[in-house]
Design an enzyme around this catalytic site. Structure first.
Site, PDB file in Angstrom:
ATOM      1  N   ASP A  27       0.860  -1.174   0.000  1.00  0.00           N
ATOM      2  CA  ASP A  27       0.000   0.000   0.000  1.00  0.00           C
ATOM      3  C   ASP A  27       0.902   1.232   0.000  1.00  0.00           C
ATOM      4  O   ASP A  27       2.071   1.167   0.390  1.00  0.00           O
ATOM      5  CB  ASP A  27      -0.894  -0.024   1.236  1.00  0.00           C
ATOM      6  CG  ASP A  27      -1.760   1.212   1.355  1.00  0.00           C
ATOM      7  OD1 ASP A  27      -2.434   1.557   0.369  1.00  0.00           O
ATOM      8  OD2 ASP A  27      -1.753   1.840   2.433  1.00  0.00           O
ATOM      9  N   ASP A  29      -0.082   5.019   0.971  1.00  0.00           N
ATOM     10  CA  ASP A  29      -0.233   5.983   2.064  1.00  0.00           C
ATOM     11  C   ASP A  29      -0.059   5.310   3.417  1.00  0.00           C
ATOM     12  O   ASP A  29      -0.802   4.397   3.770  1.00  0.00           O
ATOM     13  CB  ASP A  29      -1.614   6.649   1.993  1.00  0.00           C
ATOM     14  CG  ASP A  29      -1.824   7.401   0.689  1.00  0.00           C
ATOM     15  OD1 ASP A  29      -0.973   8.241   0.351  1.00  0.00           O
ATOM     16  OD2 ASP A  29      -2.830   7.139   0.015  1.00  0.00           O
TER      17      ASP A  29
END
Length: 257
Positions: A27, A29
Site C-alpha cells: 500500500d 499511504d
C-alpha cells in the site's frame, strides 16, 4: 527524515518470514510514504466543516472527526466516495449522492493543496525492505485507492523502485471494487506474474489487511505506526498475519538505519 536513497548493505536480506514470498504488494499511504497524515488532516477539515454546517442536538453525531480512530475505522484505504459515505453513515446522517460527492470533493481539494505545498516523504525502513527484496529477485508493486499515488511516489523519489503501480485511476478504468475487496491487490500481483498464494500484501489500513486476507495472499503484513494501544489487535482481527511498527523490522542483517 533519513534519505530514502540510503543504500542497502551487502548483508541486507528479507527476513525469514518473507523467505517463500515471490512478490510483494505495498500500500502507498502510510506504508511507503507518510502521506496518510496528509489524507487524515484533509478528511478532518472536510468532515468538521460539514458537521459544523449541519448541527445536531445529538452531541455524538456532531463531535469532530478523530484523525486516529475515525480515520482508521471509516476512511483509511478506501476510495474518497466510499470513505465519505461510510463516515457520514456512521454518524447517522441521511445520505444523498450529492452530499457524499460534495464532502469527497472538498477533501480532494484540501489534499491536493497540501500535497503540492508540502509533499510527502518515503519511510526509510520501507525503502530498505523494498531494496532488499529487489536484490533477492522479488518484484514489488505499489497499490493505492488514491489517484495521486504516482505523484506521491515520484515526489518522494522512489517511484522507480516499484515494478508495478496500481492507483485509483487505473482501478476506476478497470472497474475494480474498492477495499476491503481484494481486486486492486489481485490485479497488482497479476501484473507481476505471481499468484496471490505466492505473494504478500503490506497494509496499514483495516480495510487493506481484510482485502489481503480475502484475496488469499500467502502473507498479510500489517503496519502500525500509531501510538494507540489497540491498533495492532485490530489489524490482526481484520486479517493481518503479523504486525510491525516499521518495515525495517523485516530486513535481516546489517545494522539498523
Amino acid at each position: 527524515m533519513e534519505s530514502p536513497y540510503t543504500p542497502v548493505t551487502s548483508r541486507d536480506a528479507p527476513a525469514p518470514v518473507l523467505r517463500d514470498v515471490r512478490a510483494v504488494v505495498f500500500d502507498t499511504d502510510g506504508v511507503i510514504t507518510d502521506s496518510a497524515r496528509v489524507h487524515a488532516a484533509a478528511w478532518k477539515t472536510a468532515f468538521d466543516a460539514f458537521l459544523s454546517a449541519h448541527p445536531s442536538e445529538d452531541p455524538a453525531r456532531c463531535r469532530p472527526f478523530d484523525v486516529r480512530d475515525d480515520y482508521l475505522r471509516y476512511v483509511d484505504g478506501k476510495s474518497r466516495l466510499d470513505g465519505a459515505a461510510d463516515f457520514l453513515a456512521a454518524r447517522g446522517i441521511e445520505l444523498s449522492d450529492e452530499t457524499v460527492r460534495a464532502v469527497a470533493a472538498d477533501k480532494e481539494r484540501l489534499f491536493v493543496q497540501r500535497l503540492r505545498e508540502h509533499g510527502a516523504d518515503a519511510y526509510p525502513g520501507t525503502i530498505r525492505l523494498v531494496r532488499a527484496l529487489r536484490r533477492a529477485g522479488v518484484p514489488c508493486a505499489a497499490a493505492s485507492a488514491s489517484r495521486h499515488a504516482g505523484e506521491l511516489l515520484a515526489r518522494a523519489g522512489v517511484l522507480d523502485l516499484f515494478d508495478v503501480l496500481m492507483d485509483g485511476g487505473e482501478a476506476a478504468r478497470l472497474g475494480l471494487a474498492g477495499k476491503p475487496q481484494p481486486d486492486l491487490f489481485l490485479e497488482a500481483v497479476r501484473r507481476l506474474g505471481v499468484p496471490a498464494d505466492g505473494a504478500a500484501v503490506v497494509e496499514d489500513a483495516l480495510a487493506g489487511v481484510e482485502a489481503g486476507r480475502r484475496g488469499g495472499f500467502a502473507l498479510v503484513v500489517g503496519v502500525d505506526r500509531t501510538a494507540g494501544t489497540d491498533t495492532r489487535a485490530r489489524l490482526l482481527r481484520h486479517g493481518a498475519d503479523i504486525v510491525v511498527h516499521d518495515l525495517g523490522e523485516l530486513v535481516a542483517g546489517g545494522a539498523p538505519k
